[in-house]
Scaffold this motif. Structure first.
Motif, PDB file in Angstrom:
ATOM      1  N   VAL A 102       0.841  -1.206   0.000  1.00 40.09           N
ATOM      2  CA  VAL A 102       0.000   0.000   0.000  1.00 40.09           C
ATOM      3  C   VAL A 102       0.872   1.250   0.000  1.00 40.09           C
ATOM      4  CG1 VAL A 102      -1.558   1.367   1.460  1.00 40.09           C
ATOM      5  CG2 VAL A 102      -2.014  -1.054   1.095  1.00 40.09           C
ATOM      6  N   GLY A 103       0.536   2.159  -0.900  1.00 35.97           N
ATOM      7  CA  GLY A 103       1.280   3.427  -0.984  1.00 35.97           C
ATOM      8  C   GLY A 103       0.321   4.611  -0.957  1.00 35.97           C
ATOM      9  N   VAL A 104       0.237   5.280   0.201  1.00 41.33           N
ATOM     10  CA  VAL A 104      -0.612   6.468   0.302  1.00 41.33           C
ATOM     11  C   VAL A 104       0.173   7.666   0.848  1.00 41.33           C
ATOM     12  CG1 VAL A 104      -2.836   5.276   0.545  1.00 41.33           C
ATOM     13  CG2 VAL A 104      -1.435   5.699   2.575  1.00 41.33           C
ATOM     14  N   SER A 105       1.428   7.452   1.153  1.00 46.87           N
ATOM     15  CA  SER A 105       2.261   8.469   1.798  1.00 46.87           C
ATOM     16  C   SER A 105       2.239   9.813   1.065  1.00 46.87           C
ATOM     17  CB  SER A 105       3.699   7.966   1.870  1.00 46.87           C
ATOM     18  OG  SER A 105       4.553   8.939   2.445  1.00 46.87           O
ATOM     19  N   ARG A 106       1.813  10.852   1.791  1.00 43.54           N
ATOM     20  CA  ARG A 106       1.798  12.234   1.327  1.00 43.54           C
ATOM     21  C   ARG A 106       0.936  12.450   0.075  1.00 43.54           C
ATOM     22  NH1 ARG A 106       8.199  14.014   1.628  1.00 43.54           N
ATOM     23  NH2 ARG A 106       8.616  13.394   3.805  1.00 43.54           N
ATOM     24  N   LYS A 107       0.028  11.498  -0.254  1.00 42.31           N
ATOM     25  CA  LYS A 107      -0.721  11.608  -1.502  1.00 42.31           C
ATOM     26  C   LYS A 107      -1.874  12.595  -1.418  1.00 42.31           C
ATOM     27  CE  LYS A 107       0.689   7.462  -3.914  1.00 42.31           C
ATOM     28  NZ  LYS A 107       0.311   6.149  -4.484  1.00 42.31           N
ATOM     29  N   SER A 108      -2.440  12.953  -2.570  1.00 44.40           N
ATOM     30  CA  SER A 108      -3.452  14.014  -2.632  1.00 44.40           C
ATOM     31  C   SER A 108      -4.738  13.613  -1.925  1.00 44.40           C
ATOM     32  CB  SER A 108      -3.751  14.374  -4.088  1.00 44.40           C
ATOM     33  OG  SER A 108      -4.364  13.267  -4.728  1.00 44.40           O
ATOM     34  N   MET A 109      -4.997  12.287  -1.752  1.00 42.16           N
ATOM     35  CA  MET A 109      -6.220  11.924  -1.019  1.00 42.16           C
ATOM     36  C   MET A 109      -6.163  12.458   0.414  1.00 42.16           C
ATOM     37  SD  MET A 109      -5.606   7.810  -0.546  1.00 42.16           S
ATOM     38  CE  MET A 109      -6.907   7.417   0.614  1.00 42.16           C
ATOM     39  N   ILE A 110      -4.949  12.548   0.952  1.00 43.06           N
ATOM     40  CA  ILE A 110      -4.751  13.119   2.288  1.00 43.06           C
ATOM     41  C   ILE A 110      -4.895  14.639   2.223  1.00 43.06           C
ATOM     42  CG2 ILE A 110      -3.053  13.455   4.152  1.00 43.06           C
ATOM     43  CD1 ILE A 110      -1.887  10.666   3.248  1.00 43.06           C
ATOM     44  N   GLY A 111      -4.267  15.209   1.212  1.00 45.82           N
ATOM     45  CA  GLY A 111      -4.335  16.656   1.030  1.00 45.82           C
ATOM     46  C   GLY A 111      -5.756  17.149   0.839  1.00 45.82           C
TER      47      GLY A 111
ATOM     48  N   GLY B  54      -1.561  12.643   8.505  1.00 45.88           N
ATOM     49  CA  GLY B  54      -2.554  11.903   7.729  1.00 45.88           C
ATOM     50  C   GLY B  54      -1.967  10.611   7.169  1.00 45.88           C
ATOM     51  N   SER B  55      -0.700  10.691   6.742  1.00 47.23           N
ATOM     52  CA  SER B  55      -0.035   9.490   6.218  1.00 47.23           C
ATOM     53  C   SER B  55       0.092   8.416   7.293  1.00 47.23           C
ATOM     54  CB  SER B  55       1.362   9.842   5.677  1.00 47.23           C
ATOM     55  OG  SER B  55       1.274  10.770   4.609  1.00 47.23           O
ATOM     56  N   LEU B  56       0.418   8.844   8.515  1.00 48.68           N
ATOM     57  CA  LEU B  56       0.588   7.873   9.609  1.00 48.68           C
ATOM     58  C   LEU B  56      -0.758   7.271  10.016  1.00 48.68           C
ATOM     59  CD1 LEU B  56       3.236   9.725  11.801  1.00 48.68           C
ATOM     60  CD2 LEU B  56       3.604   7.882  10.144  1.00 48.68           C
ATOM     61  N   ALA B  57      -1.818   8.098   9.968  1.00 51.26           N
ATOM     62  CA  ALA B  57      -3.158   7.570  10.274  1.00 51.26           C
ATOM     63  C   ALA B  57      -3.505   6.454   9.292  1.00 51.26           C
ATOM     64  CB  ALA B  57      -4.187   8.696  10.191  1.00 51.26           C
ATOM     65  N   LEU B  58      -3.234   6.692   7.998  1.00 51.43           N
ATOM     66  CA  LEU B  58      -3.562   5.684   6.991  1.00 51.43           C
ATOM     67  C   LEU B  58      -2.609   4.496   7.055  1.00 51.43           C
ATOM     68  CD1 LEU B  58      -4.645   7.773   3.860  1.00 51.43           C
ATOM     69  CD2 LEU B  58      -6.044   6.765   5.679  1.00 51.43           C
ATOM     70  N   ALA B  59      -1.373   4.719   7.484  1.00 54.72           N
ATOM     71  CA  ALA B  59      -0.441   3.589   7.651  1.00 54.72           C
ATOM     72  C   ALA B  59      -0.993   2.624   8.706  1.00 54.72           C
ATOM     73  CB  ALA B  59       0.942   4.095   8.056  1.00 54.72           C
ATOM     74  N   ALA B  60      -1.440   3.180   9.830  1.00 50.86           N
ATOM     75  CA  ALA B  60      -1.985   2.339  10.906  1.00 50.86           C
ATOM     76  C   ALA B  60      -3.236   1.604  10.425  1.00 50.86           C
ATOM     77  CB  ALA B  60      -2.315   3.203  12.122  1.00 50.86           C
ATOM     78  N   LEU B  61      -4.109   2.334   9.712  1.00 53.05           N
ATOM     79  CA  LEU B  61      -5.367   1.729   9.251  1.00 53.05           C
ATOM     80  C   LEU B  61      -5.094   0.648   8.196  1.00 53.05           C
ATOM     81  CD1 LEU B  61      -8.368   1.893   9.737  1.00 53.05           C
ATOM     82  CD2 LEU B  61      -8.519   3.697   8.004  1.00 53.05           C
ATOM     83  N   ALA B  62      -4.090   0.883   7.333  1.00 59.58           N
ATOM     84  CA  ALA B  62      -3.753  -0.116   6.312  1.00 59.58           C
ATOM     85  C   ALA B  62      -3.290  -1.410   6.977  1.00 59.58           C
ATOM     86  CB  ALA B  62      -2.674   0.419   5.377  1.00 59.58           C
ATOM     87  N   LEU B  63      -2.484  -1.278   8.040  1.00 60.69           N
ATOM     88  CA  LEU B  63      -2.021  -2.481   8.737  1.00 60.69           C
ATOM     89  C   LEU B  63      -3.204  -3.211   9.358  1.00 60.69           C
ATOM     90  CD1 LEU B  63       1.271  -1.305  10.483  1.00 60.69           C
ATOM     91  CD2 LEU B  63       0.961  -2.416   8.257  1.00 60.69           C
ATOM     92  N   ALA B  64      -4.125  -2.432   9.947  1.00 61.95           N
ATOM     93  CA  ALA B  64      -5.314  -3.049  10.561  1.00 61.95           C
ATOM     94  C   ALA B  64      -6.151  -3.775   9.507  1.00 61.95           C
ATOM     95  CB  ALA B  64      -6.153  -1.965  11.244  1.00 61.95           C
ATOM     96  N   LYS B  65      -6.057  -3.309   8.271  1.00 62.43           N
ATOM     97  CA  LYS B  65      -6.844  -3.916   7.189  1.00 62.43           C
ATOM     98  C   LYS B  65      -6.052  -4.977   6.421  1.00 62.43           C
ATOM     99  CE  LYS B  65      -9.979  -0.008   6.587  1.00 62.43           C
ATOM    100  NZ  LYS B  65     -11.274  -0.719   6.493  1.00 62.43           N
ATOM    101  N   GLY B  66      -4.869  -5.349   6.943  1.00 64.55           N
ATOM    102  CA  GLY B  66      -4.148  -6.495   6.382  1.00 64.55           C
ATOM    103  C   GLY B  66      -3.029  -6.208   5.416  1.00 64.55           C
ATOM    104  N   ALA B  67      -2.625  -4.946   5.272  1.00 63.63           N
ATOM    105  CA  ALA B  67      -1.501  -4.630   4.371  1.00 63.63           C
ATOM    106  C   ALA B  67      -0.209  -5.241   4.929  1.00 63.63           C
ATOM    107  CB  ALA B  67      -1.340  -3.125   4.217  1.00 63.63           C
ATOM    108  N   HIS B  68       0.684  -5.676   4.036  1.00 64.18           N
ATOM    109  CA  HIS B  68       1.961  -6.281   4.440  1.00 64.18           C
ATOM    110  C   HIS B  68       3.126  -5.329   4.274  1.00 64.18           C
ATOM    111  CE1 HIS B  68      -0.651  -9.715   3.563  1.00 64.18           C
ATOM    112  NE2 HIS B  68       0.088 -10.397   4.403  1.00 64.18           N
ATOM    113  N   ILE B  69       3.099  -4.500   3.225  1.00 58.70           N
ATOM    114  CA  ILE B  69       4.203  -3.582   2.950  1.00 58.70           C
ATOM    115  C   ILE B  69       3.625  -2.176   2.811  1.00 58.70           C
ATOM    116  CG2 ILE B  69       6.090  -2.972   1.366  1.00 58.70           C
ATOM    117  CD1 ILE B  69       6.091  -5.910   0.448  1.00 58.70           C
TER     118      ILE B  69
END
Ligand SMILES: Cn1cnc2c(O)nc(N)nc21
Length: 278
Positions: free
Chosen positions: A218-227, A240-255
């Motif tokens: 998953v790659g959402v770091s600093r992306k416009s969806m956050i902006g 915002g990037s860290l919030a989505l990083a945590a949520l991605a892990l909770a949803k099963g992301a590996h990398i």
């Protein structure tokens, strides 16, 4: 899927989340804008990200942000090869090469890259054969069109079905070309040919992609969806990037593919601590 994924001479431990540091060697990347074109600067940046806990470094010579202009294969190779070579020699890390260009895949693998990260999912002529010949694992990512036009009014009946069907089709193409499912990573492609609503709905339902049986990148770091949600420019999108990083892990992301490695590693470690409790 196996918990250890061979990546060239190295093994990627998929039994726990991994952080992939972004190393742009392009003059027009949306976040590092030309700071890392020099080989030594790139090596120093990679060194910092590995020290901060990145176990993969993603090296890209052609910006794929919306509106980015394409780069010639020769120019891309001149940007990427020296950096892959230097990092392969100097650092203990898995090198991911962010490219759609067959020649760059082949040369990078020869120089020591351990993963092919193609935002175009091996659709360019010769890409399937090049990737198959390297023997490396491949990340397949959803995108429709090209960075130059992909944001011109993308429409889908259901974004999750669109992404899943696309990835299933690309996996089938890989299997036909001799790239077995065991060597595939999947990626929803946040920010590629998607509106804000598409990105948010896809993120919410990301778990539905897990039943494809392959690790998710998953790659959402600093992306416009956050902006767009927070109203912040690129430099103000860390939280915002860290919030989505945590949520991605909770949803099963590996990398997690990120710019801010140290901060993201802290998120991974806190979640691991909770998961490890009785
Ligand atoms: C190169 N690149 C930019 N964004 C990306 C994303 O979300 N996933 C992958 N695999 N590569 C990306």
């Amino acid at each position: 899927h196996p918990s250890r994924l061979p990546c060239g001479s190295r093994l990627l431990d998929l039994s726990r989340p991994q952080v992939m540091g972004i190393l742009n060697v392009t003059p027009d990347s949306f976040s590092d804008g030309g700071r890392f074109t020099a080989r030594d600067a790139a090596l120093r940046h990679a060194e910092q990200m590995v020290a901060a806990g990145a176990t993969l470094i993603d090296i890209g010579g052609e910006s794929t942000r919306p509106g980015a202009r394409s780069v010639s294969p020769t120019e891309e190779l001149e940007r990427v090869a020296p950096v892959v070579d230097a990092i392969a020699r100097e650092l203990d890390v898995i090198i991911s090469v962010d490219t759609s260009t067959p020649a760059v895949m082949r040369e990078s693998a020869r120089l020591g890259a351990g993963l092919i990260n193609d935002v175009r999912s091996l659709q360019r002529d010769g890409a399937l054969d090049a990737a198959a010949d390297t023997g490396l694992p491949v990340c397949l990512m959803h995108m429709r069109g090209e960075p130059g036009d992909m944001q011109d009014d993308p429409r889908y009946p259901d974004i999750v079905i669109e992404v899943r069907d696309f990835l299933v089709e690309r996996m089938a193409a890989c299997a036909t070309a001799g790239i077995p499912a065991e060597r595939i990573l999947l990626d929803p492609g946040f920010g590629f040919a998607k509106t804000l609503e598409h990105n948010l709905a896809l993120f919410k339902r990301m778990g539905e992609l897990s039943d494809l049986g392959r690790p998710l990148l998953v790659g959402v770091s600093r992306k416009s969806m956050i902006g767009k949600v927070l109203g912040h420019e690129v430099g103000g999108r860390l939280y915002g990037s860290l919030a989505l990083a945590a949520l991605a892990l909770a949803k099963g992301a590996h990398i997690l593919r990120v710019h801010d490695v140290a901060e993201t590693v802290d998120v991974v470690r806190m979640i691991a601590a909770v998961e490890a409790a009785q």
